[in-house]
Design a protein around this motif. Sequence first.
Motif, PDB file in Angstrom:
ATOM      1  N   THR A  30       0.521  -0.984  -0.167  1.00 38.72           N
ATOM      2  CA  THR A  30      -0.216  -0.209  -0.155  1.00 38.72           C
ATOM      3  C   THR A  30       1.046   1.250   0.365  1.00 38.72           C
ATOM      4  O   THR A  30       0.527   2.507  -0.559  1.00 38.72           O
ATOM      5  CB  THR A  30      -1.038   0.228   0.996  1.00 38.72           C
ATOM      6  OG1 THR A  30      -1.244  -1.504   1.025  1.00 38.72           O
ATOM      7  CG2 THR A  30      -1.770   1.375   1.158  1.00 38.72           C
ATOM      8  N   HIS A  31       2.081   1.007   0.452  1.00 34.32           N
ATOM      9  CA  HIS A  31       2.996   2.639   0.697  1.00 34.32           C
ATOM     10  C   HIS A  31       4.833   2.260   0.199  1.00 34.32           C
ATOM     11  O   HIS A  31       5.435   2.965   1.200  1.00 34.32           O
ATOM     12  CB  HIS A  31       2.926   2.816   2.496  1.00 34.32           C
ATOM     13  CG  HIS A  31       2.389   3.230   2.999  1.00 34.32           C
ATOM     14  ND1 HIS A  31       1.110   4.822   3.150  1.00 34.32           N
ATOM     15  CD2 HIS A  31       1.242   2.660   3.777  1.00 34.32           C
ATOM     16  CE1 HIS A  31       0.095   4.290   3.335  1.00 34.32           C
ATOM     17  NE2 HIS A  31      -0.294   3.563   4.068  1.00 34.32           N
ATOM     18  N   ALA A  32       3.942   1.692  -1.227  1.00 30.26           N
ATOM     19  CA  ALA A  32       5.445   1.169  -1.787  1.00 30.26           C
ATOM     20  C   ALA A  32       6.242   2.623  -1.813  1.00 30.26           C
ATOM     21  O   ALA A  32       7.233   2.757  -1.774  1.00 30.26           O
ATOM     22  CB  ALA A  32       5.390   0.385  -3.058  1.00 30.26           C
ATOM     23  N   ALA A  33       5.002   3.085  -3.103  1.00 28.72           N
ATOM     24  CA  ALA A  33       5.629   4.669  -3.980  1.00 28.72           C
ATOM     25  C   ALA A  33       6.097   5.269  -2.888  1.00 28.72           C
ATOM     26  O   ALA A  33       6.872   6.524  -2.652  1.00 28.72           O
ATOM     27  CB  ALA A  33       4.252   5.518  -4.514  1.00 28.72           C
ATOM     28  N   ARG A  34       5.483   5.631  -1.137  1.00 23.74           N
ATOM     29  CA  ARG A  34       5.746   6.309   0.027  1.00 23.74           C
ATOM     30  C   ARG A  34       7.611   5.640   0.196  1.00 23.74           C
ATOM     31  O   ARG A  34       8.159   6.800   0.990  1.00 23.74           O
ATOM     32  CB  ARG A  34       5.060   6.279   1.054  1.00 23.74           C
ATOM     33  CG  ARG A  34       5.154   7.522   2.775  1.00 23.74           C
ATOM     34  CD  ARG A  34       4.327   6.717   3.747  1.00 23.74           C
ATOM     35  NE  ARG A  34       3.178   6.839   3.084  1.00 23.74           N
ATOM     36  CZ  ARG A  34       2.172   7.687   3.417  1.00 23.74           C
ATOM     37  NH1 ARG A  34       2.712   9.023   3.999  1.00 23.74           N
ATOM     38  NH2 ARG A  34       1.352   8.526   2.854  1.00 23.74           N
ATOM     39  N   LEU A  35       8.210   4.414   0.232  1.00 25.33           N
ATOM     40  CA  LEU A  35       8.809   3.913   1.238  1.00 25.33           C
ATOM     41  C   LEU A  35      10.082   4.539  -0.080  1.00 25.33           C
ATOM     42  O   LEU A  35      11.535   4.524   0.240  1.00 25.33           O
ATOM     43  CB  LEU A  35       8.766   2.187   1.096  1.00 25.33           C
ATOM     44  CG  LEU A  35       8.044   2.301   1.796  1.00 25.33           C
ATOM     45  CD1 LEU A  35       7.740   0.770   1.796  1.00 25.33           C
ATOM     46  CD2 LEU A  35       8.724   2.050   3.527  1.00 25.33           C
ATOM     47  N   ARG A  36       9.958   3.714  -1.993  1.00 25.88           N
ATOM     48  CA  ARG A  36      10.456   4.462  -2.355  1.00 25.88           C
ATOM     49  C   ARG A  36      10.908   6.039  -3.141  1.00 25.88           C
ATOM     50  O   ARG A  36      11.819   5.919  -3.132  1.00 25.88           O
ATOM     51  CB  ARG A  36      10.227   4.352  -4.125  1.00 25.88           C
ATOM     52  CG  ARG A  36      10.290   2.068  -3.705  1.00 25.88           C
ATOM     53  CD  ARG A  36       9.252   2.086  -4.652  1.00 25.88           C
ATOM     54  NE  ARG A  36       9.518  -0.115  -5.284  1.00 25.88           N
ATOM     55  CZ  ARG A  36       8.637   0.025  -5.677  1.00 25.88           C
ATOM     56  NH1 ARG A  36       7.347   0.184  -5.873  1.00 25.88           N
ATOM     57  NH2 ARG A  36       8.301  -1.519  -5.831  1.00 25.88           N
ATOM     58  N   GLY A  37      10.772   6.883  -2.314  1.00 22.60           N
ATOM     59  CA  GLY A  37      10.473   8.338  -2.790  1.00 22.60           C
ATOM     60  C   GLY A  37      11.602   8.959  -2.264  1.00 22.60           C
ATOM     61  O   GLY A  37      11.291   8.482  -0.904  1.00 22.60           O
ATOM     62  N   GLY A  38      12.031  10.082  -1.947  1.00 22.80           N
ATOM     63  CA  GLY A  38      12.279  10.734  -1.414  1.00 22.80           C
ATOM     64  C   GLY A  38      13.946  10.211  -1.469  1.00 22.80           C
ATOM     65  O   GLY A  38      14.626   9.057  -1.037  1.00 22.80           O
ATOM     66  N   PRO A  39      14.605  11.306   0.083  1.00 26.10           N
ATOM     67  CA  PRO A  39      15.918  10.209   0.723  1.00 26.10           C
ATOM     68  C   PRO A  39      15.709   9.004   1.174  1.00 26.10           C
ATOM     69  O   PRO A  39      15.006   8.816   1.582  1.00 26.10           O
ATOM     70  CB  PRO A  39      16.422  10.709   1.718  1.00 26.10           C
ATOM     71  CG  PRO A  39      15.214  12.197   2.116  1.00 26.10           C
ATOM     72  CD  PRO A  39      14.533  11.818   0.245  1.00 26.10           C
TER      73      PRO A  39
END
Length: 266
Positions: A30-39
Motif C-alpha cells: 500500500t505504501h510502496a511509493a512512500r518507501l521508494r520516494g525521497g532520501p
Amino acid sequence: MPSQRPVGAVTRGTTNPNRLRRADRWLISTHAARLRGGPPPVLVDLGYGSAGVTTREWAERVAAVRANTQVVGVEIDPERVAAAQPLSRPGLSFVLGGFELPVPPARVIRAFNVLRQYDEGEVPPAWERLRQGLDPAGIVVDGTCDELGRLGAWVTLDRSGPLTLTLSWRLNDLDLDTRMPSVVAERLPKALIHRNVPGEPVHALLGDLDAAWARSAPYATYGARAHAVEAFAHLARSWPVIGDARRWRLGELTVRWSAVAPTSQP
C-alpha cells in the motif's frame, strides 16, 4: 544512547516469528511509493518486545522495495536491546528509547501491541509525540494483533493526524470456524477497543460488516476469498472503504478514520 530516561513504560514484550507479516505485506504493497520516494528512509519498530525477530523480518521485507532503508528497533528495556544486538547488521540496528524516538525523522513508525497496554487517555498524546518524529512523508502505524498474527487491526496516521483504520483476518479462519468478522473487535487498537459499544461508529461498522458477511454466505461455496470480496463490496456501498478486491482477497479492509473516530474524547 539517549541522555534522558526513555519516555514510556515497559510492555509485556511477547512476540513470535512472522507475527507481523500481514501488516508488513500491507505496508509494502500500500505504501510502496512512500518507501521508494525521497532520501533513504528510516523505519522505526517501536516496542519490538523481548526478541528482535519481527524487526529483522521487517528489514528483510522492506529491502525488497528499497535496499538502502535503515530499520531501527527501539525498546525501553535495556536487556531487550542487549539481547537483540546479535541481529544487528548494516541497515538494521537496535537502540534504547521510547516515545521520544532517539533516531532521525522516520518515514514509518511501527508500534504494534504497544499502546494496547496503556490507558485510552494516553493514546492521543502518544500519537502526537510519534507524529512529531516523522519526516514530511512519514506515517505512524499503531496496531494490535493476536499471537500468531492471523487477526489484527491498525490505525495509520501522518503528520496531520489519523487517516485510516485497517482490519485484517486470516479468511479461512472465519469460514472454517464459522466466526464472524467482528471477532476482530478483540484486536482493535487502544483508541477504539473500548468504543465497540452502541452509539459509537466502530460498533456500527462491525455490525454492518457481520451483516454483509452473513448476507454473502452463499459465496463461501467458492472459497473464503470470494466470500470476503462479496461481503466487503457490499459494505463499501455504505462505508468509505479504501482499496478494492486485490486487498480484500488478502483479508484486509481499510476505511477512512473519519468514519470510525470516537464520538468523544476519553
